[in-house]
Design a protein around this motif. Structure first.
Motif, PDB file in Angstrom:
ATOM      1  N   ARG A   1       0.859  -1.363   0.265  1.00 57.89           N
ATOM      2  CA  ARG A   1       0.097   0.566   0.167  1.00 57.89           C
ATOM      3  C   ARG A   1       1.041   1.245  -0.131  1.00 57.89           C
TER       4      ARG A   1
ATOM      5  N   ARG B   1       0.798   3.950  -3.013  1.00 51.97           N
ATOM      6  CA  ARG B   1       1.246   5.743  -3.133  1.00 51.97           C
ATOM      7  C   ARG B   1       1.475   6.554  -3.181  1.00 51.97           C
TER       8      ARG B   1
ATOM      9  N   SER C   1       1.182   6.556  -6.797  1.00 52.37           N
ATOM     10  CA  SER C   1       0.437   7.724  -7.147  1.00 52.37           C
ATOM     11  C   SER C   1       1.103   9.270  -8.035  1.00 52.37           C
TER      12      SER C   1
ATOM     13  N   ARG D   1      -6.593   5.840 -11.385  1.00 50.38           N
ATOM     14  CA  ARG D   1      -7.688   4.742 -11.273  1.00 50.38           C
ATOM     15  C   ARG D   1      -6.803   3.751 -11.659  1.00 50.38           C
TER      16      ARG D   1
ATOM     17  N   GLU E   1      -3.608   2.736 -10.383  1.00 51.30           N
ATOM     18  CA  GLU E   1      -2.915   2.173  -8.745  1.00 51.30           C
ATOM     19  C   GLU E   1      -4.372   2.184  -7.880  1.00 51.30           C
ATOM     20  N   THR E   2      -5.632   2.730  -7.683  1.00 47.41           N
ATOM     21  CA  THR E   2      -6.675   2.597  -7.292  1.00 47.41           C
ATOM     22  C   THR E   2      -7.330   0.509  -7.377  1.00 47.41           C
ATOM     23  N   TRP E   3      -7.016   0.408  -8.208  1.00 44.59           N
ATOM     24  CA  TRP E   3      -7.659  -1.005  -8.462  1.00 44.59           C
ATOM     25  C   TRP E   3      -6.837  -1.504  -8.307  1.00 44.59           C
TER      26      TRP E   3
ATOM     27  N   MET F   1      -4.227  -0.994  -5.908  1.00 46.20           N
ATOM     28  CA  MET F   1      -4.659  -1.564  -4.257  1.00 46.20           C
ATOM     29  C   MET F   1      -5.668  -2.467  -4.501  1.00 46.20           C
TER      30      MET F   1
END
Length: 203
Positions: free
Chosen positions: A115, A119, A122, A132, A134-136, A138
């Motif tokens: 994580r 971050r 990102s 998006r 990187e969110t996926w 995560m």
């Protein structure tokens, strides 16, 4: 020889692969993800789901990596997250059936390390599409970490507290190969890290 470097998103697969390539004479990096993106580009947007679920991706990965091994003067290095047991077995069995000495390594940092790295990544992201992505990534951490903990995915390398040089040298030791060249200085490594990362941003 083929060296598959596995791991969750943010585990350090790509940086490890390219640093291993830099220090391993005659080696070649072959990214199976590129085949998946090629399949997606041929399909309408509504059909662009996880390309690993498509049998033609798995078949093409085996065939293309086999061709790469035949054409390469040294080991072929494949950095790719692959955590579905059936898909992993299909690809590894396919490679072995072609007489390829396929070695597998899973980079296994703790979820909190992943994580933190995502971050940080990102923070360097260019545009909303990468954000998006990187969110996926995560959201996939728990699934990937749980799957990769299985003995099926050995050799495991816990790289929370190891830098890329240490990981590369550990892999080389387990492969029984001799590295050439020295470690990069901190400044040169940062430049190379950013260059490799920029080349692998997916839009």
């Amino acid at each position: 020889m083929l060296v598959w470097i596995n791991g969750a998103f943010g585990a350090g697969k790509t940086q490890t692969a390219f640093e291993l390539h830099r220090r391993l004479p005659g080696s070649h990096v072959a990214d199976p993800e590129l085949i998946g993106y090629g399949i997606h580009r041929m399909l309408p947007p509504a059909a662009r789901n996880d390309f690993q679920d498509r049998p033609q991706w798995r078949t093409a990965v085996v065939a293309t990596l086999a061709d790469a091994v035949d054409a390469s003067d040294g080991p072929v290095i494949a950095p790719m997250t692959l955590v579905v047991p059936a898909y992993f077995d299909e690809i590894m069995d396919g490679l072995h059936s072609r007489g390829i000495d396929a070695r597998h390594f899973a980079l296994c940092p703790r979820p909190e390390t992943l994580r933190r790295r995502l971050r940080q990544r990102s923070g360097y992201a260019l545009g909303r599409v990468v954000g998006r992505s990187e969110t996926w990534a995560m959201a996939q951490i728990d699934r990937c970490v749980t799957a990769l903990s299985s003995e099926r995915f050995a050799h495991h390398i816990s790289n929370d507290d190891l830098n890329v040089d240490q990981v590369v040298e550990l892999i080389a030791e387990k492969l029984g190969v001799e590295l050439s060249g020295e470690r990069l200085s901190a400044a040169r490594y940062q430049v190379r890290r950013l260059t490799v990362g920029a080349r692998h941003i997916r839009f």
